[in-house]
Design an enzyme around this catalytic site. Structure first.
Site, PDB file in Angstrom:
ATOM      1  N   ASP A 149      58.050  62.948  55.918  1.00  0.00           N
ATOM      2  CA  ASP A 149      57.704  63.310  57.300  1.00  0.00           C
ATOM      3  C   ASP A 149      58.422  64.592  57.752  1.00  0.00           C
ATOM      4  O   ASP A 149      59.198  65.191  57.007  1.00  0.00           O
ATOM      5  CB  ASP A 149      58.029  62.114  58.215  1.00  0.00           C
ATOM      6  N   TRP A 203      52.039  67.171  59.354  1.00  0.00           N
ATOM      7  CA  TRP A 203      51.106  67.117  60.490  1.00  0.00           C
ATOM      8  C   TRP A 203      50.162  68.333  60.521  1.00  0.00           C
ATOM      9  O   TRP A 203      49.743  68.765  61.598  1.00  0.00           O
ATOM     10  CB  TRP A 203      51.864  67.004  61.823  1.00  0.00           C
ATOM     11  N   GLY A 204      49.878  68.880  59.340  1.00  0.00           N
ATOM     12  CA  GLY A 204      48.949  70.011  59.286  1.00  0.00           C
ATOM     13  C   GLY A 204      49.544  71.335  59.726  1.00  0.00           C
ATOM     14  O   GLY A 204      48.815  72.313  59.882  1.00  0.00           O
ATOM     15  N   ASP A 224      48.970  62.594  63.945  1.00  0.00           N
ATOM     16  CA  ASP A 224      48.583  61.229  63.606  1.00  0.00           C
ATOM     17  C   ASP A 224      47.201  60.839  64.136  1.00  0.00           C
ATOM     18  O   ASP A 224      46.751  61.329  65.168  1.00  0.00           O
ATOM     19  CB  ASP A 224      49.587  60.229  64.194  1.00  0.00           C
TER      20      ASP A 224
END
Ligand SMILES: *[C@@H]1O[C@H](CO)[C@@H](O)[C@H](O)[C@H]1NC(C)=O
Ligand SMILES: *[C@@H]1O[C@H](CO)[C@@H](O)[C@H](O)[C@H]1NC(C)=O
Length: 406
Positions: A149, A203-204, A224
């Protein structure tokens, strides 16, 4: 390490996604992740083993669901005196390894979650500066999958916030050390079964789809999926713009399948699953298998859609515009999708903004020709035919997926 530059030279056959060339992630991964089930509380041996048992008893394993992935909160809040991660003893009474061994003995795989920053998103230890040691620990337990993450990463704000609005640089900088640790381990393994899948969850950010294949085996291309229809629209529509970056060895990850909550209706669940499947997203269930309804179970067990997702070519469908169709609208799900398969072409027809009759002449579909008939099958209704076109009445937010055999 010099390998990324060397290995970024891709072969025509394997395409963009194969940059790491370590034999992992040749198809979108399939499995389950704990987060949506009960957030931190689901990061336990009990949930992992229960899910593994359900994969077998519910026939999901036979359909290809393989990874049992535990998300944030599986450790204690602090590392031990040697700097090692400590599995929370209240959640993992016998540690991680016996759970992994048991899941492996069932023919399944096991994944864990970490973070590129100082802490995970929920405030547990992050792996920044400890990448090699953490990978050594994970691999000593036999962990097969590592979701990584992007919380508490380098930021111009002090102290670093959970989600940085003003990063000090390109997130690839903090994904590189973990990539080197994972791939360093993978390249030493003679058996593919021992290698670890590295899933980037930035997250792109920084257009990760343009470089993710040199860093991991799958990469989250958006923030998300919150489980609502707006998330399905936002993520599903943007997948059409970046389809060309997925290939065997590296896939756009559209985030978990958020079915089985009451946030979207039955039609929306069908479109969600079908679109993720034809976009070659990993199919990772974000739901509690103890509470799944018969209708949601039927969707996630749709073998035709799963087979399309797992097609060996690994090429996502994208949108095309038949003659007379309106232009795509940003952020909305376009009705017409198509993509190549080993033995045919998949066509998606999505009633993303209005119910109605949706059809195509095969001559207008990329990969098909005019002047001949094709044999086809629709995956939700089971309808089959042989002709030069298809059309269906489709309810609002529902979808039909046709496999055309060539
Ligand atoms: C981020 O880093 C990657 C990998 O080096 C690079 O390909 C990409 O262009 C960078 N993106 C931005 C937005 O700077
Ligand atoms: C499909 O239709 C074409 C044209 O009528 C015919 O030649 C072909 O044999 C049919 N194929 C099948 C599998 O029925």
């Amino acid at each position: 390490m010099t390998w990324p530059n060397v290995l970024l030279v891709t072969s025509g056959l394997l395409g963009v996604g194969s940059a790491l060339k370590d034999g992992i992630g040749l198809k979108p991964h399939m499995g389950w992740s704990s987060w949506n089930v009960a957030q931190c509380n689901a990061a336990s041996a009990k949930y992992a083993l229960d899910t593994a048992n359900k994969f077998v008893s519910m026939g999901l394993k036979d359909l290809g669901y393989e990874y049992v992935n535990i998300d944030d909160c599986w450790t204690t809040k602090n590392r031990d005196s040697q700097g090692k991660l400590v599995p929370d003893p209240s959640k993992w009474p016998n540690g991680i390894k016996p759970v992994v061994d048991q899941i492996h003995s069932m023919g399944l795989k096991f994944g864990l979650y970490g973070c590129a920053g100082a802490q995970t998103c929920a405030g547990y230890p992050g792996s920044e500066g400890r990448e090699k040691s953490d990978v050594a620990q994970l691999t000593s337990w036999g962990v097969d999958f590592w979701k990584y993450d992007n919380c508490y990463t380098p930021c111009r704000q002090n102290p670093r916030p959970q989600t940085c609005g003003n990063p000090t640089g390109n997130s690839s900088q903090w994904y590189a050390p973990m990539r080197d640790a994972v791939i360093g381990y993978n390249t030493q393994q003679t058996s593919v079964a021992k290698k670890m899948h590295f899933n980037l969850c930035n997250w792109g950010r920084d257009n990760v789809w343009t470089w993710g294949a040199g860093y991991g085996h799958s990469w989250r291309m958006s923030v998300d999926n919150w489980g609502d229809w707006a998330s399905v629209e936002r993520i599903g529509s943007s997948a059409a713009d970046i389809y060309q970056f997925s290939a065997p060895g590296g896939f756009n990850d559209l985030d978990m399948l958020y079915l089985g909550s009451s946030k979207i209706n039955a039609n929306q669940e069908k479109l969600h699953f079908a679109l993720w499947a034809i976009a070659k997203s990993p199919l990772v269930l974000g739901l509690d298998l103890n509470k799944i309804s018969a209708s949601t179970l039927a969707i996630i067990k749709n073998k035709g859609l799963i087979d399309i997702n797992q097609d060996a070519l690994g090429k996502p469908a994208s949108i095309f515009r038949p003659p007379g169709a309106a232009a795509p609208v940003k952020g909305k799900i376009y009705p017409y999708w198509a993509g190549p398969l080993v033995d045919g072409v998949v066509i998606g027809l999505a009633a993303g903004t209005a119910a109605g009759r949706f059809g195509v002449d095969f001559k207008d579909v990329p990969g098909l020709q005019g002047g001949r008939s094709y044999v086809w099958k629709e995956m939700y209704t089971g309808q089959t035919g042989n002709g030069t076109s298809v059309s269906f009445d489709i309810g609002l937010h529902d979808m039909r997926v046709v496999k055309v055999t060539v």
